[in-house]
Design an enzyme around this catalytic site. Structure first.
Site, short mmCIF file in Angstrom:
data_model
loop_
_atom_site.label_atom_id
_atom_site.label_comp_id
_atom_site.label_asym_id
_atom_site.label_seq_id
_atom_site.Cartn_x
_atom_site.Cartn_y
_atom_site.Cartn_z
N SER A 15 2.49 -16.79 5.22
CA SER A 15 2.77 -16.04 6.45
C SER A 15 3.03 -17.02 7.60
O SER A 15 3.92 -16.80 8.42
CB SER A 15 1.56 -15.17 6.82
OG SER A 15 1.59 -13.95 6.11
N LYS A 58 -8.08 -9.62 12.14
CA LYS A 58 -7.88 -8.63 11.07
C LYS A 58 -7.83 -7.26 11.70
O LYS A 58 -8.41 -7.05 12.77
CB LYS A 58 -9.05 -8.68 10.08
CG LYS A 58 -8.75 -8.06 8.74
CD LYS A 58 -8.04 -9.04 7.84
CE LYS A 58 -7.55 -8.40 6.57
NZ LYS A 58 -7.11 -9.42 5.60
N ASN A 95 -0.69 -6.17 -4.94
CA ASN A 95 0.12 -7.35 -4.64
C ASN A 95 -0.51 -8.63 -5.19
O ASN A 95 0.16 -9.41 -5.87
CB ASN A 95 0.33 -7.45 -3.12
CG ASN A 95 1.01 -8.74 -2.73
OD1 ASN A 95 0.37 -9.71 -2.37
ND2 ASN A 95 2.32 -8.76 -2.84
N LYS A 119 -10.55 -19.43 6.51
CA LYS A 119 -9.43 -19.48 5.57
C LYS A 119 -8.21 -20.08 6.26
O LYS A 119 -7.55 -20.98 5.73
CB LYS A 119 -9.11 -18.06 5.09
CG LYS A 119 -7.98 -17.97 4.09
CD LYS A 119 -7.46 -16.55 3.93
CE LYS A 119 -8.53 -15.55 3.55
NZ LYS A 119 -7.95 -14.26 3.12
N THR A 138 0.15 -14.97 -2.44
CA THR A 138 -1.31 -14.97 -2.63
C THR A 138 -1.66 -15.17 -4.10
O THR A 138 -2.51 -16.01 -4.45
CB THR A 138 -1.94 -13.66 -2.09
OG1 THR A 138 -1.42 -13.40 -0.79
CG2 THR A 138 -3.45 -13.76 -2.03
N GLY A 176 0.24 -7.84 5.91
CA GLY A 176 -0.26 -6.87 4.95
C GLY A 176 -1.67 -7.17 4.46
O GLY A 176 -2.22 -8.24 4.69
N ASP A 177 -2.25 -6.20 3.82
CA ASP A 177 -3.54 -6.32 3.11
C ASP A 177 -3.58 -5.07 2.22
O ASP A 177 -2.53 -4.47 1.95
CB ASP A 177 -4.72 -6.38 4.09
CG ASP A 177 -6.03 -6.81 3.42
OD1 ASP A 177 -6.19 -8.00 3.15
OD2 ASP A 177 -6.87 -5.93 3.11
N LYS A 203 -4.34 -14.40 13.45
CA LYS A 203 -3.49 -14.14 12.28
C LYS A 203 -4.33 -13.52 11.21
O LYS A 203 -5.42 -14.01 10.88
CB LYS A 203 -2.90 -15.48 11.77
CG LYS A 203 -1.97 -15.31 10.59
CD LYS A 203 -0.57 -14.99 11.03
CE LYS A 203 0.30 -14.40 9.92
NZ LYS A 203 0.13 -12.94 9.75
N GLN A 233 -11.38 -14.82 7.76
CA GLN A 233 -10.02 -15.28 8.06
C GLN A 233 -10.01 -16.53 8.93
O GLN A 233 -9.14 -17.39 8.79
CB GLN A 233 -9.25 -14.13 8.74
CG GLN A 233 -7.75 -14.26 8.67
CD GLN A 233 -7.17 -13.77 7.35
OE1 GLN A 233 -7.55 -12.72 6.84
NE2 GLN A 233 -6.23 -14.51 6.80
P1 NDP Z 1 -3.04 -3.77 -2.73
O1 NDP Z 1 -3.23 -2.56 -1.90
O2 NDP Z 1 -1.67 -4.22 -3.07
O3 NDP Z 1 -3.85 -3.65 -4.10
C1 NDP Z 1 -5.21 -3.43 -4.13
C2 NDP Z 1 -5.66 -3.25 -5.56
O4 NDP Z 1 -7.06 -3.17 -5.59
C3 NDP Z 1 -5.15 -1.95 -6.17
O5 NDP Z 1 -5.02 -2.11 -7.55
C4 NDP Z 1 -6.27 -0.98 -5.83
O6 NDP Z 1 -6.34 0.14 -6.66
C5 NDP Z 1 -7.48 -1.87 -6.01
N1 NDP Z 1 -8.57 -1.41 -5.11
C6 NDP Z 1 -8.53 -1.33 -3.76
N2 NDP Z 1 -9.66 -0.85 -3.28
C7 NDP Z 1 -10.44 -0.62 -4.35
C8 NDP Z 1 -11.75 -0.13 -4.49
N3 NDP Z 1 -12.48 0.24 -3.42
N4 NDP Z 1 -12.25 -0.06 -5.74
C9 NDP Z 1 -11.49 -0.43 -6.82
N5 NDP Z 1 -10.24 -0.89 -6.73
C10 NDP Z 1 -9.73 -0.99 -5.52
O7 NDP Z 1 -3.84 -4.94 -1.97
P2 NDP Z 1 -3.72 -6.51 -2.14
O8 NDP Z 1 -3.39 -6.86 -3.54
O9 NDP Z 1 -2.86 -7.01 -1.05
O10 NDP Z 1 -5.21 -6.97 -1.80
C11 NDP Z 1 -6.21 -7.16 -2.80
C12 NDP Z 1 -7.31 -8.05 -2.26
O11 NDP Z 1 -6.77 -9.32 -1.90
C13 NDP Z 1 -8.01 -7.55 -0.99
O12 NDP Z 1 -9.35 -7.99 -1.00
C14 NDP Z 1 -7.26 -8.28 0.13
O13 NDP Z 1 -8.03 -8.37 1.29
C15 NDP Z 1 -7.06 -9.62 -0.53
N6 NDP Z 1 -5.99 -10.46 -0.01
C16 NDP Z 1 -4.71 -10.01 0.13
C17 NDP Z 1 -3.72 -10.85 0.57
C18 NDP Z 1 -2.30 -10.43 0.66
O14 NDP Z 1 -1.46 -11.27 1.00
N7 NDP Z 1 -1.94 -9.19 0.35
C19 NDP Z 1 -4.01 -12.23 0.97
C20 NDP Z 1 -5.38 -12.64 0.72
C21 NDP Z 1 -6.31 -11.77 0.27
P3 NDP Z 1 -5.74 1.55 -6.13
O15 NDP Z 1 -4.27 1.34 -6.08
O16 NDP Z 1 -6.19 2.54 -7.11
O17 NDP Z 1 -6.34 1.75 -4.77
O1 2IT Z 2 -6.61 -11.68 3.67
C1 2IT Z 2 -5.55 -12.26 3.95
O2 2IT Z 2 -5.48 -13.48 4.07
C2 2IT Z 2 -4.34 -11.44 4.09
N1 2IT Z 2 -4.40 -10.23 3.91
C3 2IT Z 2 -3.04 -12.08 4.50
C4 2IT Z 2 -2.99 -12.27 5.98
C5 2IT Z 2 -1.69 -12.74 6.52
O3 2IT Z 2 -1.60 -12.86 7.76
O4 2IT Z 2 -0.75 -13.02 5.78
#
Ligand code: NDP
Ligand code: 2IT
Length: 444
Positions: free
Chosen positions: A376, A126, A240, A114, A209, A165-166, A90, A111
């Site tokens: 999830s 992943k 997100n 976590k 998240t 998603g990520d 997952k 992961q």
């Molecule tokens: P999104 O794509 O929705 O948003 C990512 C954000 O981070 C955007 O604002 C983006 O800016 C910025 N960003 C991405 N890459 C870079 C970079 N290299 N340098 C600077 N800014 C950057 O992703 P999420 O919000 O889903 O994910 C954010 C973090 O949280 C990640 O580390 C992800 O692995 C982690 N995460 C996500 C989960 C989820 O459920 N979605 C769960 C647990 C962890 P821009 O739009 O300009 O690229």
């Molecule tokens: O980093 C993470 O935990 C995620 N991007 C969410 C993974 C998931 O299966 O919901």
């Protein structure tokens, strides 16, 4: 040489040019040193750590698709099925030009622990691609997603591997992937999470998240005798995780001063307008430069800088290694109370150490952002029983899970004489269940 050091050296040697993977392994194994040393002979004989750091399976594939000009584009797709000791693989799918096998392996490794921390039956995996959804038309995104799943579909399934998603993968991408999976297999099953509400998604998964991050932060502050209500926060990212972290923070009485994207950051002394961020990012898919159109008194700056603003809480919610040693020094100088990671590995090892040494409450991502994957898993449960729960039910379960994680992390650190070291606490609590299951299942 100690077993931990040997395995770290092995990982670096066997996986050159994967610095993020080295970093994730070092963080986990270093903090598990006491636990591993207590069982060193047995673990060494069973090659427990060598098995833990070697993914069960790594899939790498070509993703050809046609852009709007008729030009064929080729991306690389990945899925790392890291560890299935406690459940089906997952973990999310990251779509970003920086994606390579080392990034996917670091994320897959994190992961495992976590997912274990959530208390739910999910293994670690992943995937993703170096495809960049930014600036692409909906048709181009669909063409990519369909091609990606046309290869990946044979390796995933509701009981084998359930992606989500990520970065760069949101509801739109999950929808296109789900449609293609269903078309290829004829199965209407919970193979992906983060689905739309009309086709098997869970209420509160979008928020999970970010909300979960705040539930954990609130509980951890409480354990440390502090009240989150009335605090200020600096947040990075505006995707997100960041958006719903800001929303919940405000609901809990926190004033959020900043957020960012990969081009720049905003400072809004009156508190970030989350509705404006949603419109800019979720509806228009635009840049943060637009924020000033909604809030003329806010400042927009190019580059990075959110950690320079004085606040009680720092919540990195963008990407890996975005909070560096100098940022940690600045936060400490500004009297920060807690740093809680919404993103995966946003704080470098040196920065983490500096924060901990200076008495900052530090919650690692694998605990603090576990609310997404936990919800999830709740989506998987709802899909299995072909029912859907209310927002309030899912949110209450999410909160319960985050409060549990907080206490398990705090208690595990105390049990091993490392009270207050939540990096160690999270790693120990996550590791114990996985190791137990691996031992019970023999050499596989
Ligand atoms: P999104 O794509 O929705 O948003 C990512 C954000 O981070 C955007 O604002 C983006 O800016 C910025 N960003 C991405 N890459 C870079 C970079 N290299 N340098 C600077 N800014 C950057 O992703 P999420 O919000 O889903 O994910 C954010 C973090 O949280 C990640 O580390 C992800 O692995 C982690 N995460 C996500 C989960 C989820 O459920 N979605 C769960 C647990 C962890 P821009 O739009 O300009 O690229
Ligand atoms: O980093 C993470 O935990 C995620 N991007 C969410 C993974 C998931 O299966 O919901």
């Amino acid at each position: 040489m100690s077993y931990v050091d040997e395995v770290i050296e092995l990982v670096v040697k066997k996986n050159p040019s994967e610095p993020e993977f080295h970093q994730a392994v070092k963080e986990v194994l270093e903090s598990l040193r006491v636990v591993i040393e207590a069982n060193e002979e047995q673990y060494r004989k069973d090659a427990l750590l060598e098995r833990l750091v070697e993914p069960e399976r790594q899939i790498k594939f070509r993703v050809p698709w046609v852009d709007d000009k008729g030009q064929v584009q080729v991306n690389t797709g990945y899925r790392v099925q890291f560890n299935s000791a406690i459940g089906p693989y997952k973990g999310g799918l990251r779509l970003h030009p920086s994606v390579n096998i080392g990034i996917i392996k670091f994320l897959g490794f994190e992961q495992i622990f976590k997912n274990s921390l959530t208390g739910l039956p999910i293994g670690g995996g992943k995937g993703g691609s170096d495809f960049d959804p930014k600036g692409k038309s909906d048709r181009e995104v669909m063409a990519f997603c369909q091609s990606f799943i046309t290869e990946l579909y044979r390796y995933i399934g509701a009981d084998t591997d359930v992606p989500a998603g990520d970065i760069g993968t949101g509801a739109r991408e999950i929808g296109y992937m789900y449609g293609q999976y269903k078309r290829l297999t004829g199965l209407y099953e919970g193979v992906l999470t983060g689905k739309g509400l009309s086709y098997g998604g869970s209420l509160a998964r979008t928020q999970a998240t970010g909300y979960g991050l705040l539930y954990l932060t609130q509980e951890l502050l409480k354990i440390n005798g502090k009240d989150i209500n009335g605090m200020t926060a600096v947040v990075s990212g505006s995707g997100n995780v960041a958006t719903y972290a800001m929303e919940k923070a405000q609901q809990l009485g926190v004033k959020v001063l900043t957020c960012s994207d990969s081009n720049g950051w905003v400072y809004d002394p009156e508190g970030i307008d989350v509705a404006a961020i949603k419109e800019i990012k979720e509806v228009k898919r635009a840049r943060l430069t637009e924020y000033k159109n909604y809030r003329p008194n806010a400042e927009y700056h190019e580059g990075r800088g959110v950690w320079s603003i004085k606040a009680d809480l720092a919540l990195p919610c963008a990407t890996q290694n975005e909070l560096l040693l100098d940022d940690a020094k600045q936060l400490v100088a500004n009297g920060v109370t807690a740093v809680c990671e919404g993103a995966n590995m946003p704080t470098t090892l040196e920065a983490t150490e500096y924060l901990q040494k200076n008495g900052v409450i530090f919650a690692p991502g694998k605990a603090a952002n576990a609310g997404g994957v936990a919800t999830s898993a709740l989506e998987m449960s709802q899909n299995s029983e072909r029912l859907s729960w209310t927002f309030e039910e899912v949110d209450a379960k999410l909160k319960g899970i985050m409060v549990n994680i907080t206490h398990n992390m705090v208690n595990a650190a105390e049990r091993y004489g490392m009270a207050g070291n939540y990096v160690a606490g999270a790693n120990i609590a996550g590791f114990e269940k996985v190791v137990n299951a691996m031992n019970a299942q023999g050499i596989v």
